[in-house]
Write an enzyme that holds these catalytic residues in place. Structure first.
Site: not given
Lengths: 134, 134
Positions: B7, B79, B130
């Site tokens: 994502h 992010h 991430e």
């Protein structure tokens, strides 16, 4: 209206060093660097299984990403690109809802040879959004 | 090492308004807002055909995205999240190459119920990255 996430673009001050981060540190597949003088950038694509990351380094004196790097010298995410089936229909629908299209509002041929438009970050949650004809 | 782009996360000051931009203006499929008090955020997912956009609004007094919004009040990309097959092997390989893992270096259970880690933006082209166990 929007379909696939075509790519996430990251502006970088040093394309060779940036490519090494994705190729060597993150172990991703990268393409050779390609100069795109008509867009004022040199580009490397990171090919992920479901989408692409574009690394963009300024090329020439009037690169559209130079101002971004002046504000963020270490680089950062510059824009996201969503695919649309019909870019003119998408543009007209967006304008009718008050979203601002950058430039003269006419699609240009983008880095992948397809018509693209950019939407104003102030209308898009602080994010520069590119739309590309699928 | 890295696989799919799981994502892109966008921090927003007003989740309802932000959801309306993606649902109504951009015509995307959105999920109901979900409070995740253990992560200090309320989340809406934008479901694209090939990946997700996460809209994050601060929840509670110590939200990890509040400092970002203090710097960028209109919101922005917070992010990107890449999937890895083995998060401990990925961490050890990254650390061996000098990339800094945030926090105590141990994976935490992330917003999707899977182990995650964050890498220092200074090692990742100015981008908070991430990693999520696939």
């Amino acid at each position: 209206m929007i379909g696939r996430l075509n790519h996430v673009a990251i502006a970088v001050p040093d394309l060779e060093a940036a490519t090494a981060v994705y190729r060597d540190t993150l172990g991703a597949r990268v393409t050779p660097a390609t100069e795109q003088p008509e867009h004022g950038v040199t580009v490397v694509f990171i090919e992920l299984p479901n989408t692409k990351i574009e690394l963009l380094e300024p090329l020439g004196e009037k690169s559209p990403i130079q101002a971004f790097l002046d504000r963020s010298p270490a680089g950062g995410i510059h824009h996201v690109c969503y695919e649309v089936d019909d870019i003119l229909a998408a543009r007209d629908q967006l304008k009718a809802q008050g979203a601002r299209v950058l430039g003269d509002g006419e699609p240009k041929i983008g880095a992948h040879g397809k018509p693209v438009l950019f939407l104003h970050p102030k209308d898009m949650l602080g994010t520069l959004v590119e739309l590309e004809q699928a």
